[in-house]
Design a protein around this motif. Structure first.
Motif, PDB file in Angstrom:
ATOM      1  N   ASN A  60      34.605  33.707  30.821  1.00 20.30           N
ATOM      2  CA  ASN A  60      35.423  33.422  31.999  1.00 20.30           C
ATOM      3  C   ASN A  60      36.604  32.589  31.540  1.00 20.30           C
ATOM      4  O   ASN A  60      36.692  32.178  30.380  1.00 20.30           O
ATOM      5  N   VAL A  61      37.527  32.325  32.451  1.00 20.03           N
ATOM      6  CA  VAL A  61      38.774  31.650  32.070  1.00 20.03           C
ATOM      7  C   VAL A  61      38.689  30.136  32.227  1.00 20.03           C
ATOM      8  O   VAL A  61      39.681  29.439  32.020  1.00 20.03           O
ATOM      9  N   PRO A  72      48.487  32.895  31.428  1.00 23.75           N
ATOM     10  CA  PRO A  72      47.807  33.831  30.531  1.00 23.75           C
ATOM     11  C   PRO A  72      48.497  34.027  29.194  1.00 23.75           C
ATOM     12  O   PRO A  72      47.836  34.303  28.195  1.00 23.75           O
ATOM     13  N   ARG A 100      37.471  42.363  34.843  1.00 27.21           N
ATOM     14  CA  ARG A 100      38.270  41.379  35.586  1.00 27.21           C
ATOM     15  C   ARG A 100      38.685  40.221  34.679  1.00 27.21           C
ATOM     16  O   ARG A 100      39.825  39.750  34.728  1.00 27.21           O
ATOM     17  N   SER A 131      42.631  39.479  33.693  1.00 16.17           N
ATOM     18  CA  SER A 131      43.273  38.235  34.126  1.00 16.17           C
ATOM     19  C   SER A 131      44.236  37.693  33.084  1.00 16.17           C
ATOM     20  O   SER A 131      45.134  36.909  33.413  1.00 16.17           O
ATOM     21  N   THR A 132      44.073  38.120  31.842  1.00 17.79           N
ATOM     22  CA  THR A 132      44.988  37.707  30.784  1.00 17.79           C
ATOM     23  C   THR A 132      45.977  38.814  30.428  1.00 17.79           C
ATOM     24  O   THR A 132      47.190  38.618  30.453  1.00 17.79           O
TER      25      THR A 132
END
Length: 275
Positions: free
Chosen positions: A25-26, A33, A242, A246-247
């Motif tokens: 996860n981030v 990003p 996902r 996201s990046t």
């Protein structure tokens, strides 16, 4: 996961780590990003160059936009996307934001220069469309690609499908129908029985997304052929897709991904397209 985004995998008695241990996860990663992916030194004195800051100089920005648009056409020419008079890339003009630049009619992508570009009036910000072979081949199914590889995560929740072919796009309503298929957030679209359409915050992004989607359509066709012979395909699950999207979907990352091609074109042509 540590605050630096690294993952430590542990296993007992020689057994492989569980699937859950591999999830990412981030949390703890940079909010921007681009900051998660660029290479440089820890002092920050060596840094990846993103879109230049024109300090409000719209004419300098126009020059830069036109140079990158000409390069984008040269890139399409290298990839063999030319097909008669079909295909276009458009990008909004910084000086006259109710106008856009595009390619002239009946000039091959491989020979376009800055001075050939045509100024017209826009309805969208930046778009790319042509009749690439794998894109139009996959489009006949009227369905999206599967998220099968890391690269295809560019299109996770970012791909529309226009499930109709209304003939050559001449009527304004057909353009509106395509816009509805893109919706409020998608930057890419498969046009059934027609080809691909991509958008971008820069022309570099739109063109990079186009070639990436073309490549994924090619990969999908190959995968479907293998699957028809009994091999099971494994689609990336939504959580992993996902996380990756996201990046890699961030507009500066897609812009940066086109820059090696831009610099190569400058080298190969000795900058002739800038004239």
């Amino acid at each position: 996961m540590s605050s630096t985004g690294t993952i430590t995998l542990t296993a007992s008695h020689g057994s492989p780590p569980s699937t859950a241990a591999l999830k990412q996860n981030v949390e703890g990663l940079a909010k921007n990003p681009l900051e998660r992916t660029w290479r440089g030194n820890k002092e920050g004195t060596v840094r990846l160059q993103s879109v230049p800051d024109f300090a409000g100089d719209k004419f300098a920005e126009r020059k830069w936009v036109k140079e990158h648009l000409a390069a984008a056409f040269r890139y399409w020419g290298k990839l063999g996307y030319g097909e008669g008079v079909s295909g276009h890339i458009t990008v909004i003009d910084p000086v006259l934001p109710d106008h856009y630049w595009m390619n002239p009619f009946a000039v091959h992508f491989s020979s376009i220069k800055v001075s050939d570009l045509v100024l017209a009036r826009p309805e969208i910000k930046a778009a790319a469309h042509c009749h690439s072979i794998h894109g139009k081949s996959w489009s006949v199914f009227g369905k999206p690609i599967n998220i099968l590889t890391q690269d295809s995560c560019l299109f996770y929740d970012n791909l529309g499908v226009y499930e109709n072919f209304g003939g050559i796009v001449l009527a304004p309503q057909e353009g509106k129908n395509i816009a509805e298929a893109l919706g409020p957030k998608f930057k890419t679209c498969i046009l059934q029985n027609h080809g691909l359409l991509t958008l971008g915050k820069t022309v570099d992004e739109a063109v990079y997304l186009f070639s990436a989607l073309e490549n994924q359509c090619r990969a999908q066709l190959m995968v479907e052929a293998a699957a028809a012979n009994g091999l099971k395909k494994r689609v990336i699950d939504n959580e992993d897709a996902r996380f990756t999207a996201s990046t890699i979907q961030f507009w500066e990352n897609t812009y940066i991904n086109f820059q090696p091609e831009y610099r190569l074109l400058l080298e190969e042509t000795n900058g002739s397209f800038l004239k």
